[in-house]
Design a protein around this motif. Sequence first.
Motif, mmCIF file in Angstrom:
data_model
loop_
_atom_site.group_PDB
_atom_site.id
_atom_site.type_symbol
_atom_site.label_atom_id
_atom_site.label_comp_id
_atom_site.label_asym_id
_atom_site.label_seq_id
_atom_site.Cartn_x
_atom_site.Cartn_y
_atom_site.Cartn_z
ATOM 1 N N ILE A 173 16.325 91.855 -10.558
ATOM 2 C CA ILE A 173 16.648 92.692 -9.405
ATOM 3 C C ILE A 173 15.697 93.888 -9.343
ATOM 4 C CG2 ILE A 173 18.417 94.184 -8.388
ATOM 5 C CD1 ILE A 173 20.531 92.254 -9.335
ATOM 6 N N MET A 176 12.410 92.812 -7.972
ATOM 7 C CA MET A 176 12.445 92.595 -6.535
ATOM 8 C C MET A 176 12.493 93.909 -5.766
ATOM 9 S SD MET A 176 14.852 89.235 -6.498
ATOM 10 C CE MET A 176 15.003 89.152 -4.749
ATOM 11 N N ARG A 177 13.116 94.923 -6.374
ATOM 12 C CA ARG A 177 13.186 96.225 -5.688
ATOM 13 C C ARG A 177 11.827 96.921 -5.689
ATOM 14 N NH1 ARG A 177 18.968 97.882 -8.139
ATOM 15 N NH2 ARG A 177 20.238 96.826 -6.569
ATOM 16 N N PHE A 186 13.600 84.422 1.774
ATOM 17 C CA PHE A 186 13.737 83.402 0.734
ATOM 18 C C PHE A 186 15.190 83.316 0.301
ATOM 19 C CE2 PHE A 186 13.848 86.342 -2.910
ATOM 20 C CZ PHE A 186 13.305 87.479 -2.334
ATOM 21 N N LEU A 204 20.122 82.973 -4.577
ATOM 22 C CA LEU A 204 20.262 84.426 -4.552
ATOM 23 C C LEU A 204 21.712 84.862 -4.693
ATOM 24 C CD1 LEU A 204 17.704 85.620 -1.866
ATOM 25 C CD2 LEU A 204 17.403 85.237 -4.313
ATOM 26 N N LEU A 208 23.334 87.543 -7.354
ATOM 27 C CA LEU A 208 24.076 88.718 -6.931
ATOM 28 C C LEU A 208 25.445 88.821 -7.577
ATOM 29 C CD1 LEU A 208 23.137 88.922 -3.189
ATOM 30 C CD2 LEU A 208 23.025 90.802 -4.823
ATOM 31 N N ARG A 209 26.028 87.670 -7.930
ATOM 32 C CA ARG A 209 27.365 87.757 -8.519
ATOM 33 C C ARG A 209 27.326 87.880 -10.024
ATOM 34 N NH1 ARG A 209 30.310 82.472 -6.072
ATOM 35 N NH2 ARG A 209 28.857 82.216 -4.388
ATOM 36 N N THR A 210 26.121 87.916 -10.600
ATOM 37 C CA THR A 210 26.031 87.913 -12.048
ATOM 38 C C THR A 210 25.724 89.320 -12.559
ATOM 39 O OG1 THR A 210 25.166 85.673 -11.846
ATOM 40 C CG2 THR A 210 24.938 86.729 -13.986
ATOM 41 N N VAL B 169 24.648 99.490 -1.114
ATOM 42 C CA VAL B 169 24.166 98.255 -1.731
ATOM 43 C C VAL B 169 24.848 98.065 -3.088
ATOM 44 C CG1 VAL B 169 22.124 97.181 -2.766
ATOM 45 C CG2 VAL B 169 21.978 98.253 -0.504
ATOM 46 N N ILE B 173 27.097 94.883 -4.323
ATOM 47 C CA ILE B 173 26.768 94.040 -5.484
ATOM 48 C C ILE B 173 27.927 94.043 -6.479
ATOM 49 C CG2 ILE B 173 25.208 93.769 -7.455
ATOM 50 C CD1 ILE B 173 22.923 94.675 -5.713
ATOM 51 N N MET B 176 30.630 91.835 -5.285
ATOM 52 C CA MET B 176 30.325 90.417 -5.452
ATOM 53 C C MET B 176 30.436 89.982 -6.908
ATOM 54 S SD MET B 176 27.282 90.105 -2.660
ATOM 55 C CE MET B 176 26.846 88.458 -3.068
ATOM 56 N N ARG B 177 30.137 90.911 -7.810
ATOM 57 C CA ARG B 177 30.242 90.557 -9.242
ATOM 58 C C ARG B 177 31.695 90.431 -9.671
ATOM 59 N NH1 ARG B 177 25.413 94.481 -11.119
ATOM 60 N NH2 ARG B 177 23.729 93.023 -10.715
ATOM 61 N N GLU B 178 32.575 91.209 -9.025
ATOM 62 C CA GLU B 178 33.985 91.216 -9.426
ATOM 63 C C GLU B 178 34.784 90.117 -8.735
ATOM 64 O OE1 GLU B 178 34.676 93.030 -11.835
ATOM 65 O OE2 GLU B 178 32.834 94.209 -11.765
ATOM 66 N N TYR B 187 24.144 82.764 2.346
ATOM 67 C CA TYR B 187 22.774 83.254 2.456
ATOM 68 C C TYR B 187 22.697 84.618 3.125
ATOM 69 C CZ TYR B 187 22.760 78.258 1.897
ATOM 70 O OH TYR B 187 23.035 77.005 1.461
ATOM 71 N N LEU B 204 20.602 87.994 1.978
ATOM 72 C CA LEU B 204 20.753 88.318 0.557
ATOM 73 C C LEU B 204 19.473 88.852 -0.057
ATOM 74 C CD1 LEU B 204 23.040 85.493 -0.870
ATOM 75 C CD2 LEU B 204 23.647 87.684 0.172
ATOM 76 N N ASN B 205 18.324 88.334 0.377
ATOM 77 C CA ASN B 205 17.084 88.800 -0.244
ATOM 78 C C ASN B 205 16.812 90.263 0.128
ATOM 79 O OD1 ASN B 205 14.799 89.003 1.831
ATOM 80 N ND2 ASN B 205 15.612 86.972 2.284
ATOM 81 N N LEU B 207 19.213 92.482 0.561
ATOM 82 C CA LEU B 207 20.124 93.236 -0.303
ATOM 83 C C LEU B 207 19.518 93.405 -1.684
ATOM 84 C CD1 LEU B 207 23.158 94.277 -0.176
ATOM 85 C CD2 LEU B 207 23.722 92.195 -1.430
ATOM 86 N N LEU B 208 18.903 92.337 -2.178
ATOM 87 C CA LEU B 208 18.359 92.348 -3.526
ATOM 88 C C LEU B 208 17.165 93.269 -3.669
ATOM 89 C CD1 LEU B 208 18.711 88.631 -4.530
ATOM 90 C CD2 LEU B 208 19.424 90.576 -5.910
ATOM 91 N N ARG B 209 16.436 93.464 -2.576
ATOM 92 C CA ARG B 209 15.256 94.313 -2.708
ATOM 93 C C ARG B 209 15.561 95.772 -2.440
ATOM 94 N NH1 ARG B 209 10.950 91.452 1.251
ATOM 95 N NH2 ARG B 209 11.954 89.442 1.231
ATOM 96 N N THR B 210 16.826 96.081 -2.147
ATOM 97 C CA THR B 210 17.148 97.447 -1.765
ATOM 98 C C THR B 210 17.824 98.179 -2.920
ATOM 99 O OG1 THR B 210 17.475 96.589 0.453
ATOM 100 C CG2 THR B 210 18.268 98.804 0.024
ATOM 101 N N LYS B 211 17.493 99.456 -3.060
ATOM 102 C CA LYS B 211 18.060 100.239 -4.158
ATOM 103 C C LYS B 211 19.553 100.480 -3.926
ATOM 104 C CE LYS B 211 14.139 101.725 -6.404
ATOM 105 N NZ LYS B 211 12.896 101.745 -5.617
ATOM 106 N N ARG B 212 20.280 100.620 -5.024
ATOM 107 C CA ARG B 212 21.738 100.704 -4.988
ATOM 108 C C ARG B 212 22.334 101.770 -4.059
ATOM 109 N NH1 ARG B 212 24.812 97.902 -8.866
ATOM 110 N NH2 ARG B 212 26.496 99.389 -8.526
#
Lengths: 464, 464
Positions: A173, A176-177, A186, A204, A208-210, B169, B173, B176-178, B187, B204-205, B207-212
Amino acid sequence: MSDNQPSDPSPPEPAGEDEVGLKPELIASVAEALAAGEVAVVEKLIQSLHYADTADLLEGLGPGDRHAFVEIIRDRFDPEVLPELDETVRDEVAEQLGTEVLAGAIARLDSDDALYLIEGLEEGKRRQVLQKIPAALRKQLEEGLAFPERSAGRLMQRDFVAVPTFWTVGDTIDYMRESADLPEDFYDLFVVDAKHRPIGTVALNRLLRTKRPLKIGEIIEADMKTVPVTMDQEDVAFLFKQHDLVSAPVVDHFGRLVGTVTVDDVVDVIEEEAEEDLMRLGGVSESDIHTPAMDTARGRIRWLLVTLINTVIASTVILQFTVAIDRIVALAVLMPIVAAMGGNAGMQVVTVTVRALATRALTPANAARVVVKELSVGALNGVVFAAIIGSGAGFWFDDAKLGGVLAASMVFNMVWAGFAGIAIPLAIDRFDLDPAVSAGPFLTTTTDVLGFFSFLGLATWLLL
Amino acid sequence: MSDNQPSDPSPPEPAGEDEVGLKPELIASVAEALAAGEVAVVEKLIQSLHYADTADLLEGLGPGDRHAFVEIIRDRFDPEVLPELDETVRDEVAEQLGTEVLAGAIARLDSDDALYLIEGLEEGKRRQVLQKIPAALRKQLEEGLAFPERSAGRLMQRDFVAVPTFWTVGDTIDYMRESADLPEDFYDLFVVDAKHRPIGTVALNRLLRTKRPLKIGEIIEADMKTVPVTMDQEDVAFLFKQHDLVSAPVVDHFGRLVGTVTVDDVVDVIEEEAEEDLMRLGGVSESDIHTPAMDTARGRIRWLLVTLINTVIASTVILQFTVAIDRIVALAVLMPIVAAMGGNAGMQVVTVTVRALATRALTPANAARVVVKELSVGALNGVVFAAIIGSGAGFWFDDAKLGGVLAASMVFNMVWAGFAGIAIPLAIDRFDLDPAVSAGPFLTTTTDVLGFFSFLGLATWLLL
């Protein structure tokens, strides 16, 4: 937000069926504004148009209006519009934009779209455009062109995200940031080994869930389908359908990850392949309705020539029986019925067979069973229609024997149609040729010849 | 890993073309093992088979083998296999599994697949199965069945991830983890307002590239396409193709988010719709090659009946000219040529028109232009083939006037075919009927009638 907020009485109307895609009225309005030379009106009308809708607008306009329209949008031409255009219109617009602008547009596209545009250009034009493209991209495009047409190599995008197994979710992560040059869209990460060979994928949503400390190797999906660069696009599409994929890694001859195919490309392939079978069964080769009349006419001549040869052969069969026709003119009246019924029954079987071959539902394992079935279907319907038309013709011409001859030849021709309708495409397919192109003409030649021959022959034998 | 690791001389062979999908040899081996009653061998052969391949295997086996095979896998029957099966085979397998097992399998599927299976069952069977399904899911399925057939409501999945704009963000995340009950694959996140109406999406991609710390509202993609539950699946497919979507939010009448359509469902729709046009143009109604002979024969009768009526009408035209045929028997020999050429030229135009209507390339805005073009194509090819066949027949029967009559009627019929080939489907489409079903028979009736009439009529007028 507060809980006692008044409920909105008129919710935003969701897009109705009519609002899918471009409205025909918009094309008319743009054409009108173009005719009146009202550039500002045109610009206002197309203000918030999606590139796919702009492409449809370009296709909907007449050639003159299209030219005027391209001039208006030339300076802020959205490159994404180009891959959406039908071939004829695309060539026209590309020509008008000129090499310089075209090269600039291609350079701004994703690598797969850029390659798609380049491969559609004529040899000379392609060289000119390639020369104006930055060296790094040009090299990539030239590599792409080296892959066989309709292969995964032509379809794939060069940008993807690959990570090693030992990275943690957190590392990934963070990467990717930080990373600036990730692909635009993607859906999966590809996990690679030290030799850059894919060993699995991570969706993805899984990432995100891990939790951050887990290793990529622990959440990897190893049951992955890799696509060799040389794989035919039809096989790629089959793989995506079969496994409900959204993206797949493409590997070179050494098994190294070189690109990715995404589902949006596959959707285009599926459309294209289904359309191709439809067009070929209908004897049409042109790619779109925008092809000029002269080219369209030329493209259709081959099939018409085949039809001509087919009917001339059938005519020579009729010619052998002029004595019979001279004696019983009703034969000339009835003979087209036998031929037409055989031809249409056979084309039903050809249609099903071509489709079953394309979707791989028909295989050597079940071919024999399907042939037997089609023979039965031919016999069943042959008997039904023989009874109808035999008795009908018997009454019509007040001649029971004539009716009997018609009925017998009908059964014969429809059973033949059932057999030939499946056997001909299967045989063509066995030689690795496309059954959609040639099964139809072959079939109707046989049903015409056998229809005329059996009917007129039986009549000569029994009625004269 | 060390840098001086020896390079592997034999890289893992990537999946070759032959390895896409199920190997025919596997079907043969399974059939053999089934015949020999070797359950262990069968189990070994199918050990690591993907569910889509298991479905193909079931379709490839004969009915007897299929029954034996289902018994072997009954206890660990993978429910995912069922939606992949062709209708006939699916019904057969469902019947064999029994209501209890079937209900259990459906309960374990995604909501869209479960609905797809339920809607394919007969009324009575459907009720029985529904009764055995847990109440919550049953309610969902019954709601799904209330949507019109082929609508987005039938296609959608009920599980999706919706978040409010004010979440960060990081919040998202963490959520989603919980969260335990996230959908299996997704997607995009859907961003909703306080009334649960979608106001945008976040890939999702992205979200993944964005800071918390960033808020969802800051990375939202507001240019989103929402799909009303009642939208026709063809329109949904068009939307996905046009905008290269992988998922879209489905909204109810009040604009509230109720589900999501994903691209894998759309791929199936695209296939289905393209296949439908192909089948309908070929006069075929059955859904697959596994339909028994009797049902297949029955399904094809309608089209053959139309063909019969068509040719009988054409025959009555010929009947008006028996005097001419009696005097010049060559007319009987040549008349099928005029009819066949007109029919095939017309079917080329019908094929292109049906496809252009389906892909929305043909609209009221350009219809007139395309009609003029097809008239020109008909005239061009009419003249070409009139010259060939007119002079050919003139020599063949040593009768220049006969050749002239043939040529004239050929031009006439092919121009007519060009006009009718586009006008008939357009007219049918205007009445909101499906041009793929009925344009063909209509067209060939006119080209047969006009072909025979113009040729035999001209001959009567000029040659007798």
